[in-house]
Enzyme design. Structure first.
Site, short mmCIF file in Angstrom:
data_model
loop_
_atom_site.label_atom_id
_atom_site.label_comp_id
_atom_site.label_asym_id
_atom_site.label_seq_id
_atom_site.Cartn_x
_atom_site.Cartn_y
_atom_site.Cartn_z
N LYS B 144 0.84 -1.20 0.00
CA LYS B 144 0.00 0.00 0.00
C LYS B 144 0.87 1.25 0.00
CE LYS B 144 -4.28 -1.40 2.21
NZ LYS B 144 -5.23 -1.05 3.28
N GLU B 186 -0.10 -1.83 16.27
CA GLU B 186 -0.28 -2.71 15.11
C GLU B 186 0.15 -4.14 15.43
OE1 GLU B 186 -1.58 -1.93 12.04
OE2 GLU B 186 -1.75 0.24 12.28
N LYS B 228 0.87 -10.77 8.67
CA LYS B 228 0.36 -9.88 7.63
C LYS B 228 0.62 -10.46 6.24
CE LYS B 228 0.00 -5.26 5.88
NZ LYS B 228 0.27 -3.82 6.04
N GLU B 238 -6.99 -6.45 -1.81
CA GLU B 238 -7.93 -6.10 -0.75
C GLU B 238 -9.38 -6.28 -1.13
OE1 GLU B 238 -7.45 -2.16 0.83
OE2 GLU B 238 -7.64 -2.97 2.83
N ARG B 242 -8.15 -9.49 3.17
CA ARG B 242 -7.19 -8.46 3.56
C ARG B 242 -7.81 -7.34 4.37
NH1 ARG B 242 -2.45 -5.95 -0.10
NH2 ARG B 242 -1.99 -4.13 1.15
N ASN B 246 -7.65 -4.00 8.55
CA ASN B 246 -8.17 -2.69 8.94
C ASN B 246 -8.78 -2.68 10.34
OD1 ASN B 246 -7.51 -1.42 6.48
ND2 ASN B 246 -9.29 -2.36 5.52
N HIS B 249 -9.04 0.47 12.26
CA HIS B 249 -8.65 1.57 11.39
C HIS B 249 -9.79 2.49 10.99
CE1 HIS B 249 -4.84 -0.45 11.29
NE2 HIS B 249 -4.33 0.41 10.43
N HIS B 253 -9.14 6.12 11.78
CA HIS B 253 -9.04 7.19 10.78
C HIS B 253 -9.98 8.35 11.12
CE1 HIS B 253 -7.32 4.50 7.32
NE2 HIS B 253 -6.44 4.76 8.26
N HIS B 266 -0.77 7.63 14.12
CA HIS B 266 -1.65 6.63 13.53
C HIS B 266 -1.86 5.45 14.48
CE1 HIS B 266 -3.41 4.04 10.49
NE2 HIS B 266 -2.48 3.12 10.72
#
Lengths: 367, 367
Positions: B144, B186, B228, B238, B242, B246, B249, B253, B266
């Site tokens: 990404k 993460e 991952k 994705e 996948r 997220n 997330h 976000h 983040h």
């Protein structure tokens, strides 16, 4: 679709897609329904094309949630600023990752809408509806998208394949003469790359093409797409054979950049580029005088320029070519001709002869 | 390379690439030589990382033609303007299509340098040298790349795979505590998605990790990358599984956007997002109180926030989540938990319960 529609397939494995060629296709809902999976469609077009075809396309897209972006017309707007406008429109419309970006217009619209589709949310669906001869024979095959940078043409972009291409031959009726000729430059290119029978067909059919006879145009589009699709299918990421498609382009880009984007049409610059490639090939002993004359003659009959503008001298052209992306490991690579209907990619040429072509061609010894 | 170097392979067919993990790797010329095919390398880094590691990397790249771009540090600079600066630097250095863009730094540098590599001349080589825990466990796997738009995070970008990733564990010695914790968010996420044994290992080893014990860090990086890589290899673009990555997330976000990029790290926002996902999962009856408490406890032990900032109310968070790209066909999709160590992607949840989580969590009924 009707009886005269032709369908080709660009074979790229999972990313294969069809090209539909025929009159009236852009108003036919069936192709859209077959190839647009989500419910949101952003139609990207420009000020020239919008009054002619936008409503017809939108009517055929009945049932989808539609949004539109109408860009200014011209190569000079193939910029990051205008590309950002498409991205912002997608965000403002709250389009999601299942949306489709549809390009309605010529190569500039297709390149920018394509790069927007490639980069919005890391890639959404893309459909091309090219409305110029140039984009129907060239930009709709091969997945090249991109925008210009002040320091170079097409320097920013992605390889990104559409779901389908819809080439409506009736849309060429509204094309102005200069644009039609610019498209013919790329058509001639396919003959020169590796299709001598097609080059000879063009020598016999240039007048019907200029008169926009439907059968002639349809054949030229189909043959050009087939020729290009064959090359692209063998080499999607332009590592080798695909570079043949750049015949005339390294010279041509230098002319376009030197004149400022938008002064010359891309096809006009490529036309001169092919004549210059023929000239250099002749100087190298790979192409005879007669062959060079046939190239220049066919280009001229297509009502295209055959020499660079007088205010771009050889030194400036060489400088502009040096920054072109076809320069590899510091060596300039060019597509040159070895006999009529046979081109090759090479960095094996005498730079003195290149300078002679750049300085002399169209100025004294040939034209 | 030395005895303690671990090598994983992300299996993506033609686009497969290795991840090297170990101390001192960023100064080792051998990995670069093996994976950088051309002769031009543009090192992209930022003001914080440059004084620490830029010279060491450049020394290891002896023999290549080098250029450098030093970006300002911070998520707020993950913008189109800064991305353009990289593109312009590539053009000014006259780098060709065989060049390599090398990202030296955290996720922001990697995302922007990666999108520059993906879009410069329609794609050039890319090498990642992540120097934060977050980027070593997360952004270096999965391809990404992207930049933010004022209307949404990561809205512009591409899926683009590096030639290799070099995760130098010694570079974590210079990471500040807040960045280390953000990376651990993460790491915890991988345990929650589908690796209960790893979650339990983290419960036993949080203190060694915070003390930056080499063995613990190395194990956590390797396990996270393996977890991952397994998900990514099964679903490069994705479309399905996948999306599990997220976890936390969509909530996260919304917090980042609501606070303005750069206020929260983040990983901090994702930490709160995981706690909120656990809360909503518990309200849905999919996750029990004890499990929720274990999640919140481990997050807190990693010195991460467990509740959103008080000035972002539930209505604003919901509005921000609605524009997030995980919204599909108008339905919001979230990653939620069904038992400890098992997550799923779903749009099947009561929106009233989501509102309850957004309004209530961290404000009254739980924390």
């Amino acid at each position: 679709m009707n009886a005269v529609t032709k369908t080709l397939t660009v074979d790229l494995g999972e990313r294969s897609y069809p090209i539909y060629i025929g009159p009236g296709l852009l108003g036919d809902p069936r192709i859209y329904r077959e190839h647009i999976p989500g419910r949101q469609v952003m139609v990207v077009t420009n000020e020239t094309v919008a009054p002619l075809y936008l409503e017809r396309v939108c009517a055929a897209l009945g049932g989808y949630q539609l949004a539109r972006v109408i860009l200014p017309d011209g190569e000079r707007y193939k910029s990051l600023e205008i590309w950002q406008r498409i991205i912002t429109a997608l965000l403002e419309a709250r389009f999601d990752r299942q949306c489709t970006v549809l390009a309605l217009g010529g190569g500039v619209v297709g390149d920018m809408a394509g790069f927007a589709a490639a980069s919005y949310q890391r890639g959404v669906n893309f459909v091309q509806v090219p409305t110029t001869l140039l984009s129907q024979v060239d930009s709709s095959v091969g997945g090249k998208t991109g925008v210009n940078h002040p320091l170079g043409k097409n320097m920013i972009g992605a390889f990104y394949q559409p779901r389908c291409v819809i080439a409506d031959t009736a849309s060429l009726d509204t094309l102005d003469d200069r644009q039609l000729s610019a498209g013919l430059a790329e058509v001639i290119k396919y003959g020169l790359i590796d299709d001598l029978p097609f080059f000879e067909w063009l020598e016999r059919n240039m007048e019907p093409l200029l008169a926009r006879e439907a059968d002639a145009l349809s054949h030229a589009i189909e043959r050009s797409c087939l020729d290009k699709a064959r090359v692209v299918a063998a080499d999607e990421l332009e590592s080798g054979r695909r570079a043949l498609l750049n015949l005339g382009h390294t010279f041509g880009h230098a002319i376009e950049t030197g004149m400022g984007y938008g002064e010359w049409l891309h096809g006009e610059a490529v036309a001169v580029g092919m004549c210059m490639a023929a000239d250099l090939s002749r100087r190298l002993g790979w192409f005879d005088m007669d062959a060079q004359a046939r190239v220049v003659d066919l280009v001229a009959r297509a009502r295209l320029p055959v020499a660079p503008p007088p205010d771009l001298d050889g030194a400036r052209l060489l400088e502009l070519m040096a920054v072109d992306k076809k320069v590899q490991q510091g060596r300039m690579r060019l597509v040159l001709m070895q006999g009529m209907g046979h081109s090759l990619v090479t960095d094996q040429f005498d730079s003195g002869l290149l300078r002679a072509t750049l300085s002399g061609y169209g100025r004294n010894d040939v034209c």
